[in-house]
Motif scaffolding. Structure first.
Motif, short mmCIF file in Angstrom:
data_model
loop_
_atom_site.label_atom_id
_atom_site.label_comp_id
_atom_site.label_asym_id
_atom_site.label_seq_id
_atom_site.Cartn_x
_atom_site.Cartn_y
_atom_site.Cartn_z
N ILE A 1 0.82 -1.22 0.00
CA ILE A 1 0.00 0.00 0.00
C ILE A 1 0.85 1.27 0.00
O ILE A 1 0.35 2.35 -0.32
CB ILE A 1 -0.98 0.00 1.20
CG1 ILE A 1 -2.16 0.94 0.91
CG2 ILE A 1 -0.28 0.36 2.50
CD1 ILE A 1 -3.29 0.82 1.89
N ILE A 2 2.12 1.16 0.33
CA ILE A 2 2.97 2.35 0.40
C ILE A 2 3.05 3.02 -0.97
O ILE A 2 3.30 2.38 -1.98
CB ILE A 2 4.37 1.99 0.92
CG1 ILE A 2 4.27 1.55 2.37
CG2 ILE A 2 5.33 3.16 0.78
CD1 ILE A 2 5.54 0.98 2.95
N GLY A 3 2.78 4.32 -0.98
CA GLY A 3 2.81 5.09 -2.21
C GLY A 3 1.66 6.07 -2.28
O GLY A 3 0.96 6.32 -1.31
N ARG A 4 1.48 6.62 -3.48
CA ARG A 4 0.39 7.58 -3.73
C ARG A 4 -0.61 6.95 -4.68
O ARG A 4 -0.23 6.34 -5.67
CB ARG A 4 0.96 8.87 -4.33
CG ARG A 4 1.80 9.65 -3.34
CD ARG A 4 2.48 10.86 -3.98
NE ARG A 4 1.59 11.78 -4.65
CZ ARG A 4 1.01 12.84 -4.09
NH1 ARG A 4 1.24 13.10 -2.82
NH2 ARG A 4 0.23 13.64 -4.79
N TRP A 5 -1.89 7.17 -4.37
CA TRP A 5 -2.99 6.57 -5.12
C TRP A 5 -4.00 7.65 -5.47
O TRP A 5 -4.33 8.49 -4.64
CB TRP A 5 -3.67 5.51 -4.27
CG TRP A 5 -2.75 4.45 -3.75
CD1 TRP A 5 -1.97 4.52 -2.64
CD2 TRP A 5 -2.52 3.17 -4.32
NE1 TRP A 5 -1.27 3.34 -2.48
CE2 TRP A 5 -1.59 2.50 -3.50
CE3 TRP A 5 -3.02 2.51 -5.45
CZ2 TRP A 5 -1.15 1.21 -3.78
CZ3 TRP A 5 -2.58 1.23 -5.71
CH2 TRP A 5 -1.65 0.60 -4.88
N GLU A 6 -4.52 7.61 -6.69
CA GLU A 6 -5.50 8.60 -7.12
C GLU A 6 -6.85 7.94 -7.38
O GLU A 6 -6.93 6.88 -8.01
CB GLU A 6 -5.04 9.30 -8.40
CG GLU A 6 -5.99 10.39 -8.86
CD GLU A 6 -5.48 11.12 -10.08
OE1 GLU A 6 -5.52 12.36 -10.06
OE2 GLU A 6 -5.03 10.46 -11.04
N LEU A 7 -7.91 8.58 -6.91
CA LEU A 7 -9.27 8.07 -7.10
C LEU A 7 -9.58 7.94 -8.58
O LEU A 7 -9.38 8.87 -9.36
CB LEU A 7 -10.28 9.01 -6.43
CG LEU A 7 -11.75 8.61 -6.51
CD1 LEU A 7 -12.00 7.30 -5.76
CD2 LEU A 7 -12.62 9.73 -5.94
N SER A 8 -10.07 6.75 -8.99
CA SER A 8 -10.42 6.55 -10.39
C SER A 8 -11.88 6.15 -10.58
O SER A 8 -12.45 6.34 -11.65
CB SER A 8 -9.53 5.50 -11.04
OG SER A 8 -9.72 4.24 -10.44
N LYS A 9 -12.49 5.59 -9.52
CA LYS A 9 -13.87 5.14 -9.67
C LYS A 9 -14.54 5.04 -8.30
O LYS A 9 -13.90 4.69 -7.32
CB LYS A 9 -13.88 3.77 -10.35
CG LYS A 9 -15.24 3.25 -10.70
CD LYS A 9 -15.11 1.94 -11.50
CE LYS A 9 -16.45 1.48 -11.96
NZ LYS A 9 -16.38 0.30 -12.81
N ARG A 10 -15.82 5.34 -8.27
CA ARG A 10 -16.65 5.16 -7.07
C ARG A 10 -17.87 4.36 -7.51
O ARG A 10 -18.53 4.71 -8.48
CB ARG A 10 -17.08 6.52 -6.53
CG ARG A 10 -17.91 6.46 -5.29
CD ARG A 10 -18.21 7.88 -4.79
NE ARG A 10 -19.36 7.85 -3.95
CZ ARG A 10 -20.59 8.24 -4.27
NH1 ARG A 10 -20.82 8.75 -5.47
NH2 ARG A 10 -21.57 8.15 -3.43
N PHE A 11 -18.15 3.27 -6.79
CA PHE A 11 -19.27 2.41 -7.20
C PHE A 11 -19.87 1.73 -5.99
O PHE A 11 -19.36 1.81 -4.89
CB PHE A 11 -18.82 1.39 -8.25
CG PHE A 11 -17.68 0.51 -7.81
CD1 PHE A 11 -17.93 -0.77 -7.35
CD2 PHE A 11 -16.37 0.95 -7.87
CE1 PHE A 11 -16.89 -1.59 -6.95
CE2 PHE A 11 -15.32 0.14 -7.48
CZ PHE A 11 -15.58 -1.14 -7.02
N GLY A 12 -20.98 1.05 -6.25
CA GLY A 12 -21.70 0.37 -5.18
C GLY A 12 -22.75 1.27 -4.59
O GLY A 12 -23.46 1.96 -5.31
#
Length: 133
Positions: free
Chosen positions: A29-40
């Motif tokens: 999990i270490i690092g940078r992550w950008e939101l790409s999708k929201r669902f559910g």
């Protein structure tokens, strides 16, 4: 001679067996992550987000930041441990975030380039993040 041979076999078997470590998610999990999708969610939402949208999660060895347009929204410490409450493929972990006296729990699945974060609750909103290089 046979007792010595038996003792040697026992000693060799003790040192030749290695126990498998349970999976750890912290390294992945270490690092940078950008939101790409929201669902559910209860109403079945499904939203895609363009690259560069500014919704970022950042993990170091022991700190967590949620950023929006380069501004820190939430920061604190985090812990990830295997979660056996939810059966998922790939297996997931319980992400515990501590920020300003508040503890937040999420369920996460992590692969090399994507992380899916969901709430523990009836609404079950999922957010997919892509790894930033």
């Amino acid at each position: 001679m046979k007792p010595i041979l038996a003792i040697l076999l026992v000693i060799l078997s003790l040192f030749s067996c290695t126990k498998e470590k349970p999976p750890t998610y912290a390294d992945n999990i270490i690092g940078r992550w950008e939101l790409s999708k929201r669902f559910g969610t209860f109403v079945g939402s499904n939203e895609n987000y363009a690259p560069g949208n500014g919704a970022i999660l950042e993990f170091t060895n022991n700190t967590y930041k949620q950023l929006f347009n380069s501004q820190v929204v939430i920061s604190g410490s985090y812990n990830i441990e295997p979660d056996t409450m939810i059966n998922s493929t790939p297996p997931g972990g319980r992400l515990t975030i501590k920020s300003n006296g508040t503890t937040i729990f999420h369920f996460v699945t992590i692969s090399d380039n994507e992380i899916i974060v969901s709430d523990y609750g009836s609404d079950m909103e999922y957010k997919m993040y892509k790894r930033l290089q």
